[in-house]
Each structure stands twice: as C-alpha cells, then as structure tokens.
Design a protein around this motif. Structure first.
Motif, PDB file in Angstrom:
ATOM      1  N   GLY A  12      17.711 -36.720  36.289  1.00  0.00           N
ATOM      2  CA  GLY A  12      17.088 -35.935  35.521  1.00  0.00           C
ATOM      3  C   GLY A  12      15.591 -35.835  35.809  1.00  0.00           C
ATOM      4  N   SER A  13      15.200 -36.512  36.836  1.00  0.00           N
ATOM      5  CA  SER A  13      13.495 -36.625  37.125  1.00  0.00           C
ATOM      6  C   SER A  13      13.257 -35.432  38.091  1.00  0.00           C
ATOM      7  CB  SER A  13      13.185 -37.928  38.152  1.00  0.00           C
ATOM      8  OG  SER A  13      14.041 -38.147  39.259  1.00  0.00           O
ATOM      9  N   GLY A  14      14.058 -34.643  38.384  1.00  0.00           N
ATOM     10  CA  GLY A  14      13.624 -33.333  39.010  1.00  0.00           C
ATOM     11  C   GLY A  14      13.502 -33.328  40.744  1.00  0.00           C
ATOM     12  N   LYS A  15      14.573 -34.203  41.175  1.00  0.00           N
ATOM     13  CA  LYS A  15      14.197 -34.599  42.739  1.00  0.00           C
ATOM     14  C   LYS A  15      14.913 -33.327  43.205  1.00  0.00           C
ATOM     15  CE  LYS A  15      16.980 -37.955  41.561  1.00  0.00           C
ATOM     16  NZ  LYS A  15      17.933 -38.915  41.230  1.00  0.00           N
ATOM     17  N   SER A  16      15.784 -32.677  42.888  1.00  0.00           N
ATOM     18  CA  SER A  16      16.521 -31.394  43.415  1.00  0.00           C
ATOM     19  C   SER A  16      15.735 -30.393  43.538  1.00  0.00           C
ATOM     20  CB  SER A  16      17.874 -31.143  42.770  1.00  0.00           C
ATOM     21  OG  SER A  16      18.686 -32.341  43.000  1.00  0.00           O
ATOM     22  N   THR A  17      14.939 -30.216  42.341  1.00  0.00           N
ATOM     23  CA  THR A  17      14.224 -29.253  42.211  1.00  0.00           C
ATOM     24  C   THR A  17      12.870 -29.156  43.193  1.00  0.00           C
ATOM     25  OG1 THR A  17      14.737 -28.744  39.955  1.00  0.00           O
ATOM     26  CG2 THR A  17      12.763 -27.559  40.326  1.00  0.00           C
ATOM     27  N   LEU A  18      12.257 -30.313  42.990  1.00  0.00           N
ATOM     28  CA  LEU A  18      11.031 -30.592  43.987  1.00  0.00           C
ATOM     29  C   LEU A  18      11.567 -30.547  45.404  1.00  0.00           C
ATOM     30  CD1 LEU A  18       8.275 -31.093  44.321  1.00  0.00           C
ATOM     31  CD2 LEU A  18       8.845 -33.721  44.202  1.00  0.00           C
ATOM     32  N   ALA A  19      12.585 -31.040  45.822  1.00  0.00           N
ATOM     33  CA  ALA A  19      13.196 -30.921  47.165  1.00  0.00           C
ATOM     34  C   ALA A  19      13.322 -29.536  47.748  1.00  0.00           C
ATOM     35  CB  ALA A  19      14.612 -31.776  47.366  1.00  0.00           C
ATOM     36  N   ALA A  20      13.737 -28.741  46.967  1.00  0.00           N
ATOM     37  CA  ALA A  20      13.870 -27.373  47.189  1.00  0.00           C
ATOM     38  C   ALA A  20      12.466 -26.649  47.481  1.00  0.00           C
ATOM     39  CB  ALA A  20      14.644 -26.410  46.243  1.00  0.00           C
ATOM     40  N   ALA A  21      11.451 -27.040  46.370  1.00  0.00           N
ATOM     41  CA  ALA A  21      10.339 -26.314  46.522  1.00  0.00           C
ATOM     42  C   ALA A  21       9.418 -27.164  47.893  1.00  0.00           C
ATOM     43  CB  ALA A  21       9.483 -26.696  45.348  1.00  0.00           C
ATOM     44  N   LEU A  22       9.565 -28.224  48.123  1.00  0.00           N
ATOM     45  CA  LEU A  22       9.027 -28.863  49.020  1.00  0.00           C
ATOM     46  C   LEU A  22       9.550 -28.312  50.585  1.00  0.00           C
ATOM     47  CD1 LEU A  22       8.519 -32.759  48.656  1.00  0.00           C
ATOM     48  CD2 LEU A  22       6.732 -31.241  49.301  1.00  0.00           C
ATOM     49  N   SER A 104       9.552 -40.448  32.073  1.00  0.00           N
ATOM     50  CA  SER A 104       9.921 -41.556  30.945  1.00  0.00           C
ATOM     51  C   SER A 104      11.332 -41.252  30.443  1.00  0.00           C
ATOM     52  CB  SER A 104       8.928 -41.061  29.716  1.00  0.00           C
ATOM     53  OG  SER A 104       9.007 -39.667  29.454  1.00  0.00           O
ATOM     54  N   LEU A 105      11.729 -42.252  29.937  1.00  0.00           N
ATOM     55  CA  LEU A 105      13.150 -42.210  29.475  1.00  0.00           C
ATOM     56  C   LEU A 105      13.256 -41.064  28.721  1.00  0.00           C
ATOM     57  CD1 LEU A 105      15.945 -43.402  29.293  1.00  0.00           C
ATOM     58  CD2 LEU A 105      15.328 -45.151  27.696  1.00  0.00           C
ATOM     59  N   LYS A 106      12.523 -40.761  27.783  1.00  0.00           N
ATOM     60  CA  LYS A 106      12.261 -39.716  26.672  1.00  0.00           C
ATOM     61  C   LYS A 106      12.630 -38.475  27.465  1.00  0.00           C
ATOM     62  CE  LYS A 106       9.200 -37.795  23.137  1.00  0.00           C
ATOM     63  NZ  LYS A 106       8.638 -36.724  23.807  1.00  0.00           N
ATOM     64  N   ARG A 107      11.821 -38.245  28.692  1.00  0.00           N
ATOM     65  CA  ARG A 107      12.096 -36.876  29.099  1.00  0.00           C
ATOM     66  C   ARG A 107      13.410 -36.835  29.829  1.00  0.00           C
ATOM     67  NH1 ARG A 107       8.228 -34.595  27.532  1.00  0.00           N
ATOM     68  NH2 ARG A 107       6.562 -33.739  28.443  1.00  0.00           N
ATOM     69  N   VAL A 108      14.017 -38.059  30.497  1.00  0.00           N
ATOM     70  CA  VAL A 108      15.142 -37.952  31.183  1.00  0.00           C
ATOM     71  C   VAL A 108      16.427 -37.429  30.106  1.00  0.00           C
ATOM     72  CG1 VAL A 108      17.122 -39.703  31.811  1.00  0.00           C
ATOM     73  CG2 VAL A 108      14.820 -40.020  32.730  1.00  0.00           C
ATOM     74  N   ILE A 109      16.255 -38.015  28.770  1.00  0.00           N
ATOM     75  CA  ILE A 109      17.188 -37.900  27.983  1.00  0.00           C
ATOM     76  C   ILE A 109      16.893 -36.371  27.455  1.00  0.00           C
ATOM     77  CG2 ILE A 109      17.800 -38.212  25.529  1.00  0.00           C
ATOM     78  CD1 ILE A 109      17.107 -41.367  26.046  1.00  0.00           C
ATOM     79  N   GLU A 110      15.743 -35.767  27.411  1.00  0.00           N
ATOM     80  CA  GLU A 110      15.541 -34.185  27.045  1.00  0.00           C
ATOM     81  C   GLU A 110      16.315 -33.406  28.099  1.00  0.00           C
ATOM     82  OE1 GLU A 110      11.328 -35.003  24.832  1.00  0.00           O
ATOM     83  OE2 GLU A 110      11.254 -34.011  26.731  1.00  0.00           O
ATOM     84  N   ARG A 144       4.153 -42.912  44.216  1.00  0.00           N
ATOM     85  CA  ARG A 144       4.667 -42.505  42.908  1.00  0.00           C
ATOM     86  C   ARG A 144       3.958 -41.468  42.443  1.00  0.00           C
ATOM     87  NH1 ARG A 144       2.055 -43.375  38.436  1.00  0.00           N
ATOM     88  NH2 ARG A 144       3.186 -43.405  36.400  1.00  0.00           N
ATOM     89  N   LEU A 145       4.792 -40.597  42.135  1.00  0.00           N
ATOM     90  CA  LEU A 145       4.385 -39.072  41.314  1.00  0.00           C
ATOM     91  C   LEU A 145       4.565 -39.230  39.725  1.00  0.00           C
ATOM     92  CD1 LEU A 145       5.685 -36.264  43.582  1.00  0.00           C
ATOM     93  CD2 LEU A 145       3.164 -37.145  43.515  1.00  0.00           C
ATOM     94  N   ASP A 146       3.781 -39.062  39.080  1.00  0.00           N
ATOM     95  CA  ASP A 146       3.964 -39.087  37.687  1.00  0.00           C
ATOM     96  C   ASP A 146       4.475 -37.707  37.325  1.00  0.00           C
ATOM     97  OD1 ASP A 146       3.917 -38.772  34.743  1.00  0.00           O
ATOM     98  OD2 ASP A 146       2.173 -39.836  34.560  1.00  0.00           O
ATOM     99  N   ALA A 147       5.746 -37.519  37.007  1.00  0.00           N
ATOM    100  CA  ALA A 147       6.520 -36.355  36.871  1.00  0.00           C
ATOM    101  C   ALA A 147       6.803 -36.017  35.565  1.00  0.00           C
ATOM    102  CB  ALA A 147       7.692 -36.188  38.002  1.00  0.00           C
ATOM    103  N   ASP A 148       5.989 -36.636  34.445  1.00  0.00           N
ATOM    104  CA  ASP A 148       6.456 -36.359  33.168  1.00  0.00           C
ATOM    105  C   ASP A 148       6.015 -35.014  32.783  1.00  0.00           C
ATOM    106  OD1 ASP A 148       8.159 -38.090  31.835  1.00  0.00           O
ATOM    107  OD2 ASP A 148       6.588 -38.589  30.503  1.00  0.00           O
ATOM    108  N   ASP A 149       5.051 -34.418  33.120  1.00  0.00           N
ATOM    109  CA  ASP A 149       4.534 -33.546  32.667  1.00  0.00           C
ATOM    110  C   ASP A 149       3.998 -32.350  33.701  1.00  0.00           C
ATOM    111  OD1 ASP A 149       4.514 -33.905  29.833  1.00  0.00           O
ATOM    112  OD2 ASP A 149       3.437 -35.471  30.164  1.00  0.00           O
ATOM    113  N   ALA A 150       4.574 -32.586  34.680  1.00  0.00           N
ATOM    114  CA  ALA A 150       3.941 -31.714  35.950  1.00  0.00           C
ATOM    115  C   ALA A 150       5.153 -30.762  36.437  1.00  0.00           C
ATOM    116  CB  ALA A 150       3.591 -32.564  37.051  1.00  0.00           C
TER     117      ALA A 150
END
Ligand code: S3P
Length: 165
Positions: A12-22, A104-110, A144-150
């Motif tokens: 849920g950290s967005g790896k697949s979405t970022l991989a496609a964009a990168l 954050s774990l909160k974001r992961v759960i969301e 390390r990328l802070d990916a919570d709000d980006a």
C-alpha cells in the motif's frame, strides 16, 4: 548511475504506481515482482499462499529477483516482503538503487483495498506487527522517500533530482 531502480516498502505504499510513472519519465521498462511470480507459478499471489503457503511464495519471489539481475534500464516494483529478506536485500542493494517509499501505518490501512489479494493484510493486528517489524529492513534502502502525502508526480520529481546528483 546504476541503470536500475528497486522500489521497496510496505504494502500500500504506492510502489506499483510510482514504478509506472518512473518508467514513463525515464523511458525504462517496468517490472513488478508480484506479477512475475504469478506468471511463473500460474496462480495469483493469494492462491499461492492458500494452496502452498508463504514459503513457496518466497522461493518464487527469490527466483524472480535472480532472473531480474542482468536487466538494466528497468524500474522494479517489489512485493512488500521481498526486501525484508536479508539475502534479497543484499542482492537488491548490490544490483541497483533501492528506494524506500516510507508511508505511515495509518496511510497503509487507508489505502489497502480489502479485496483479499494480499493474504498478509487480512488481519489488522498482524498487519501492524509486520509493519513495525519491517521498518529496520526498509531503512537499509539507499534512498528514503516520505510518501505519506506526496502524489506520484512529486515523487518522480524527487527521484529524478536524486538521480542527477
Ligand atoms: C507481501 C506484499 C505483497 C505481495 C504478497 C506479500 C508482503 O506485495 O508480495 O502479498 O509480504 O508484504 P505488495 O507490497 O505489492 O502489496
């Protein structure tokens, strides 16, 4: 410049979405270890866990990682547990630039859909334990990328900045 980027981090950290964009931004190929495992085994991740157990999944994940070694100009989105295995981590860190999407774990759960596709996300207490247990491993990534709000566009920008350095 290594010619290879591994995106690591929790479910849920967005790896697949970022991989496609990168991949689009760099003009590189994109691979996803979960997809490669499913292709190799002829089953979904959930089916592999249910029918054969986690050990079988981890073995297939390792084999897929080894097969990716010769590839260059590729962005690899890894499954959340891949980089938590010390042998895999060593291989990744030797082979390319490891980028941790820290959320954050909160974001992961969301963010995690409750669609049954992630066997290890089935119960929340287990998910929280796994999240905390893996932090020390993820911290060993090169970046390390802070990916919570980006969003993906901002994260692509940050990765490109980093590659230019
Ligand atoms: C796992 C994460 C999943 C997938 C499998 C196990 C884990 O990948 O590899 O369900 O151990 O964290 P994502 O991180 O792409 O969800």
């Amino acid at each position: 410049m290594t010619g290879k980027i591994y995106l690591v981090g929790f479910m849920g950290s967005g790896k697949s979405t970022l991989a496609a964009a990168l991949g689009r931004a760099l003009g590189w190929a994109v691979e996803d270890t979960d997809t490669l495992v499913e292709r190799r085994e002829g089953m979904t991740v959930a089916e592999i866990f249910a029918r054969h157990g986690e050990a079988r999944f981890r073995a297939a994940e390792r084999a897929v990682l080894e097969e990716l070694q010769p590839r260059r100009q590729v962005v690899v989105a890894t499954g959340g547990g891949l980089y938590a295995e010390p042998d895999n981590r060593a291989l990744v860190n030797r082979d390319g630039l490891a980028i941790w999407l820290d959320v954050s774990l909160k974001r992961v759960i969301e963010r995690l859909p409750r669609d049954g596709r992630r066997p290890l996300a089935a119960d929340q207490a287990g998910l929280a334990r796994l999240y905390h247990a893996r932090q020390a491993a993820y911290r060993q990534a090169h970046v390390r990328l802070d990916a919570d709000d980006a969003g993906p566009d901002e994260l692509v920008g940050r990765v490109l900045d980093r590659l230019e350095r």
